[in-house]
Design an enzyme around this catalytic site. Structure first.
Site, PDB file in Angstrom:
ATOM      1  CG  HIS A  61      -0.397   0.056   2.533  1.00  0.00           C
ATOM      2  ND1 HIS A  61      -0.102   1.234   3.183  1.00  0.00           N
ATOM      3  CD2 HIS A  61      -0.054  -0.926   3.394  1.00  0.00           C
ATOM      4  CE1 HIS A  61       0.386   0.977   4.384  1.00  0.00           C
ATOM      5  NE2 HIS A  61       0.442  -0.332   4.541  1.00  0.00           N
ATOM      6  CG  ASP A 171       2.939   0.010   7.504  1.00  0.00           C
ATOM      7  OD1 ASP A 171       2.685  -0.518   6.410  1.00  0.00           O
ATOM      8  OD2 ASP A 171       2.174  -0.048   8.477  1.00  0.00           O
ATOM      9  CD  GLU A 199      -2.835  -1.278   5.649  1.00  0.00           C
ATOM     10  OE1 GLU A 199      -2.719  -2.297   6.354  1.00  0.00           O
ATOM     11  OE2 GLU A 199      -2.493  -0.146   6.051  1.00  0.00           O
ATOM     12  CD  GLU A 200      -1.496   2.617   7.605  1.00  0.00           C
ATOM     13  OE1 GLU A 200      -2.102   2.175   8.604  1.00  0.00           O
ATOM     14  OE2 GLU A 200      -0.310   2.347   7.364  1.00  0.00           O
TER      15      GLU A 200
END
Length: 332
Positions: A61, A171, A199-200
């Site tokens: 991501h 990340d 994604e988060e």
């Protein structure tokens, strides 16, 4: 360095444009086709000429956690909302960049000598914090920022120690960097490199991408918590930074296909690697969306999914620490 360039880009969930543009520019010379869906996820295709070849999706991501301007007070201080999960304990005193023009600010709170006893003995909540951009009042602040502007942590990329790096957005910019390198090779199957969004904030991009790609197999590249720091008990340690890549067997909502997991582990060992086995994650990540998507989509008869992780300390915070070159010789 590719990873350094990626971590400099802003890409809070829903505002991944800078990262997307960079990814497309880097991927274009090495792929057969690039598509961008309405959510903003990028799929770079490497197609083989073999008829009936399976399709493998490799995904990471592009987005990161951050903040959004919610309200500007009369005194010019900014109330914010978090975008993604951020521990408020790490926020006080951290520098941020607000809006497209990167207005510098700092996250503050009530001075410690004005706090009540219970405020001094526990972590403050986000509702007790604010962003200060040095504005004299509300009108002055609104000349520089607007309601709905995104903000990111202002953190430098620094290499230190023996093969470690600290930065924000590791990340999952590490996963993006790995895929950009993998794009330079040819494969005996169709490979869809999926650079997902959001994604988060709920694994949203991965679900749409999996529906669109319809892969026979998916491998997700993601960060994981090492838990090998002071205060963690032995049985709580998931893996250790610098000890090699991790093969993720499960997270809170998905389990890797046993056959694919065993094959990946065997391949690693055949090449002289002893991968860390990650058997539990206290989080939801893109493998969850990928597996849910294909479970409900009847067009996919056989679907194999698993995750590969790189070891990160304190992911999704102001700054993460990661081993960019581990003792196995793997380098990002």
């Amino acid at each position: 360095m590719l990873l350094k360039e990626l971590t400099r880009l802003r890409g809070v969930s829903g505002d991944e444009g800078e990262v997307r543009g960079f990814v497309i520019d880097q991927a274009a010379p090495y792929c057969d086709e690039i598509t961008v869906d309405t959510m903003g996820s990028v799929v770079a295709w490497k197609r083989c000429k073999k008829e009936g070849a399976p399709t493998v999706m490799i995904a990471a991501h592009m987005d990161e956690v951050g903040f959004m301007v919610q309200y500007v007070r009369d005194d010019g201080l900014i109330r914010y909302m978090t975008v993604g999960g951020i521990d408020p304990a790490v926020c006080v005193g951290k520098r941020v960049l607000v809006g497209k023009t990167r207005v510098p600010g700092v996250i503050g709170c009530k001075a410690v000598h004005l706090q009540e006893r219970d405020e001094r003995t526990r972590a403050l909540k986000h509702s007790q914090l604010y962003i200060d951009i040095g504005a004299r009042d509300r009108d002055d602040a609104l000349k520089a920022v607007s309601i709905g502007d995104y903000a990111v942590f202002d953190s430098d990329y620094v290499e230190f120690g023996r093969g470690f790096v600290k930065s924000r957005a590791l990340d999952d910019r590490v996963g993006c960097a790995v895929m950009l390198e993998l794009l330079k090779h040819d494969y005996p199957c169709n490979v869809a490199f999926a650079f997902n969004v959001q994604e988060e904030v709920g694994l949203r991009g991965a679900m749409a991408t999996a529906f669109r790609v319809q892969p026979d197999c998916a491998i997700i590249l993601e960060g994981t918590t090492a838990n090998d720091t002071i205060g963690a008990r032995v049985h709580e340690e998931i893996c250790s930074a610098g000890k090699g890549p991790a093969l993720s067997f499960m997270d809170r909502a998905s389990i890797a296909h046993p056959g694919l997991f065993a094959r990946m582990r065997a391949l690693a060992q055949e090449t002289g690697l002893d991968p860390v086995l990650e058997v539990y994650r206290a989080a939801y990540t893109d493998p969850t969306s990928s597996s849910k998507t294909t479970f409900y989509d009847l067009k996919v008869d056989n679907y194999y999914r698993m995750g590969m992780a790189y070891l990160t300390l304190t992911p999704d915070e102001f700054e993460s620490i990661q081993a960019w070159q581990d003792e196995t010789g793997i380098q990002v």
